[in-house]
Design a protein around this motif. Structure first.
Motif, PDB file in Angstrom:
ATOM      1  N   LEU A  47       5.877  -8.960   8.069  1.00  0.00           N
ATOM      2  CA  LEU A  47       6.412  -7.773   7.402  1.00  0.00           C
ATOM      3  C   LEU A  47       5.486  -6.582   7.605  1.00  0.00           C
ATOM      4  O   LEU A  47       4.286  -6.735   7.865  1.00  0.00           O
ATOM      5  N   ALA A  48       6.049  -5.405   7.465  1.00  0.00           N
ATOM      6  CA  ALA A  48       5.263  -4.184   7.642  1.00  0.00           C
ATOM      7  C   ALA A  48       4.296  -4.007   6.474  1.00  0.00           C
ATOM      8  O   ALA A  48       4.590  -4.360   5.336  1.00  0.00           O
ATOM      9  N   VAL A  49       3.142  -3.445   6.773  1.00  0.00           N
ATOM     10  CA  VAL A  49       2.138  -3.157   5.751  1.00  0.00           C
ATOM     11  C   VAL A  49       2.624  -2.007   4.873  1.00  0.00           C
ATOM     12  O   VAL A  49       3.221  -1.047   5.362  1.00  0.00           O
ATOM     13  N   TYR A  50       2.394  -2.124   3.568  1.00  0.00           N
ATOM     14  CA  TYR A  50       2.726  -1.044   2.635  1.00  0.00           C
ATOM     15  C   TYR A  50       1.466  -0.652   1.865  1.00  0.00           C
ATOM     16  O   TYR A  50       0.457  -1.356   1.895  1.00  0.00           O
ATOM     17  N   SER A  51       1.525   0.452   1.159  1.00  0.00           N
ATOM     18  CA  SER A  51       0.348   0.964   0.466  1.00  0.00           C
ATOM     19  C   SER A  51      -0.012   0.094  -0.730  1.00  0.00           C
ATOM     20  O   SER A  51       0.848  -0.316  -1.512  1.00  0.00           O
ATOM     21  N   LEU A  52      -1.309  -0.162  -0.881  1.00  0.00           N
ATOM     22  CA  LEU A  52      -1.836  -0.904  -2.019  1.00  0.00           C
ATOM     23  C   LEU A  52      -2.451   0.040  -3.049  1.00  0.00           C
ATOM     24  O   LEU A  52      -3.119  -0.400  -3.987  1.00  0.00           O
ATOM     25  N   ASN A  53      -2.215   1.320  -2.839  1.00  0.00           N
ATOM     26  CA  ASN A  53      -2.767   2.356  -3.743  1.00  0.00           C
ATOM     27  C   ASN A  53      -4.296   2.285  -3.819  1.00  0.00           C
ATOM     28  O   ASN A  53      -4.894   2.502  -4.877  1.00  0.00           O
ATOM     29  N   ASP A  54      -4.877   1.939  -2.690  1.00  0.00           N
ATOM     30  CA  ASP A  54      -6.334   1.888  -2.578  1.00  0.00           C
ATOM     31  C   ASP A  54      -6.674   2.359  -1.167  1.00  0.00           C
ATOM     32  O   ASP A  54      -6.303   1.687  -0.183  1.00  0.00           O
ATOM     33  N   ASP A  55      -7.362   3.484  -1.057  1.00  0.00           N
ATOM     34  CA  ASP A  55      -7.640   4.069   0.255  1.00  0.00           C
ATOM     35  C   ASP A  55      -8.419   3.128   1.167  1.00  0.00           C
ATOM     36  O   ASP A  55      -8.157   3.052   2.375  1.00  0.00           O
TER      37      ASP A  55
ATOM     38  N   ASP B 140      -5.992   0.300   2.241  1.00  0.00           N
ATOM     39  CA  ASP B 140      -4.956   0.851   3.120  1.00  0.00           C
ATOM     40  C   ASP B 140      -5.508   1.118   4.512  1.00  0.00           C
ATOM     41  O   ASP B 140      -4.845   0.837   5.527  1.00  0.00           O
ATOM     42  N   ASN B 141      -6.725   1.653   4.602  1.00  0.00           N
ATOM     43  CA  ASN B 141      -7.339   1.916   5.907  1.00  0.00           C
ATOM     44  C   ASN B 141      -7.681   0.622   6.630  1.00  0.00           C
ATOM     45  O   ASN B 141      -7.531   0.512   7.852  1.00  0.00           O
ATOM     46  N   ALA B 142      -8.147  -0.373   5.875  1.00  0.00           N
ATOM     47  CA  ALA B 142      -8.563  -1.643   6.478  1.00  0.00           C
ATOM     48  C   ALA B 142      -7.385  -2.395   7.071  1.00  0.00           C
ATOM     49  O   ALA B 142      -7.522  -3.079   8.102  1.00  0.00           O
ATOM     50  N   PHE B 143      -6.207  -2.292   6.453  1.00  0.00           N
ATOM     51  CA  PHE B 143      -5.058  -3.084   6.916  1.00  0.00           C
ATOM     52  C   PHE B 143      -4.029  -2.260   7.680  1.00  0.00           C
ATOM     53  O   PHE B 143      -2.962  -2.775   8.023  1.00  0.00           O
ATOM     54  N   ALA B 144      -4.347  -1.019   7.956  1.00  0.00           N
ATOM     55  CA  ALA B 144      -3.461  -0.187   8.774  1.00  0.00           C
ATOM     56  C   ALA B 144      -3.294  -0.828  10.150  1.00  0.00           C
ATOM     57  O   ALA B 144      -4.269  -1.192  10.803  1.00  0.00           O
ATOM     58  N   GLY B 145      -2.065  -1.002  10.595  1.00  0.00           N
ATOM     59  CA  GLY B 145      -1.799  -1.635  11.882  1.00  0.00           C
ATOM     60  C   GLY B 145      -1.691  -3.139  11.808  1.00  0.00           C
ATOM     61  O   GLY B 145      -1.426  -3.796  12.825  1.00  0.00           O
TER      62      GLY B 145
END
Length: 250
Positions: free
Chosen positions: A93-101, A104-109
């Motif tokens: 599944l596609a990554v969605y925001s965890l409301n933690d910058d 979110d940056n670590a799991f982008a892609g």
């Protein structure tokens, strides 16, 4: 019957698979009779969630116990039990925001694997042909145990994994249609080998909007009767004793 209900309740209250197997082995001969077959059943299941964008099939193992209650015609039976260890969901599944910058940056892609655990109870009518092939159809009810999204990504040479609990977003009860096909080994007294398909009819997510998402799962299983040999031997001994008593009475 009281023994069957007592042990069934005991098994339902145990979450440890090892404990389930141990109790099944100990009480198996008590649960089997000429009209009731009890055994362990397990295997692999391949599940996905329909109408979920990007959803890919995931593979899990399942384990539980089953009962076959023979009806008036011995070719027919009521097949039920509990799949104690049973997971559904979807991968990729596609990554969605965890409301933690940082997260979110670590799991982008990366991607998300969704795992939903249920206690599943199939209730099906089973028909066995003379050649030991059987078919069954009915319903399956599921009680939610736990659910989480597992975020995965390769980040700067490291495999990152983060579990986001989503149980409160999933419907507690799942239900749908189930069908199965199988074969009984050793002249009808041995292991059951079969395949089952589950087609969920209750939406997975709370507040789900169109298109609605449903569980789909394909099971490959093997079932082993526990204590059936002892039960059959005991029944034969009881019948012999009754015959001897009748002869003596004459």
């Amino acid at each position: 019957m009281k023994k069957v209900l007592l042990v069934a309740i005991l098994l339902l209250s145990i979450q440890s698979v090892n404990s389930q197997v141990l109790i099944s082995l100990v009480f198996g001969d008590m649960l089997n009779s000429p009209k009731v077959e009890f055994g362990l059943e397990g295997g692999a299941n391949f599940s996905t969630i329909s109408n979920l964008e990007g959803a890919k099939s995931r593979t899990d193992f399942n384990l539980g116990f089953y009962f076959d209650f023979l009806l008036k015609n011995p070719s027919w039976a009521l097949n039920t039990g509990v799949i104690v260890k049973s997971s559904m969901g979807a991968n990729g599944l596609a990554v969605y925001s965890l409301n933690d910058d940082v997260l979110d940056n670590a799991f982008a892609g990366g991607h998300v694997d969704r795992k939903i655990n249920y206690f599943n109870v199939p209730i099906m009518i089973k028909y066995k042909f003379a050649n030991n092939i059987y078919v069954k159809a009915g319903t399956q009810l599921g009680l939610l145990s736990k659910a989480y999204d597992e975020f995965k990504n390769d980040y700067e040479g490291e495999n990152l994994v983060y579990k986001n609990k989503i149980r409160d977003q999933i419907h507690v009860i799942d239900a749908g249609l189930a069908v199965g096909l199988g074969y009984r080994l050793m002249g009808g007294n041995g292991m059951n080998i079969g395949v089952n398909y589950y087609h969920g009819l209750v939406t997975v997510m709370k507040g789900d909007s169109s298109p609605n998402q449903y569980n789909r799962s394909f099971y490959v299983t093997a079932g082993i009767p526990i204590g059936k040999g002892k039960a059959a031997k005991k029944a034969a001994e009881n019948k012999t004793s009754e015959n001897d008593a009748q002869i003596i009475g004459k």
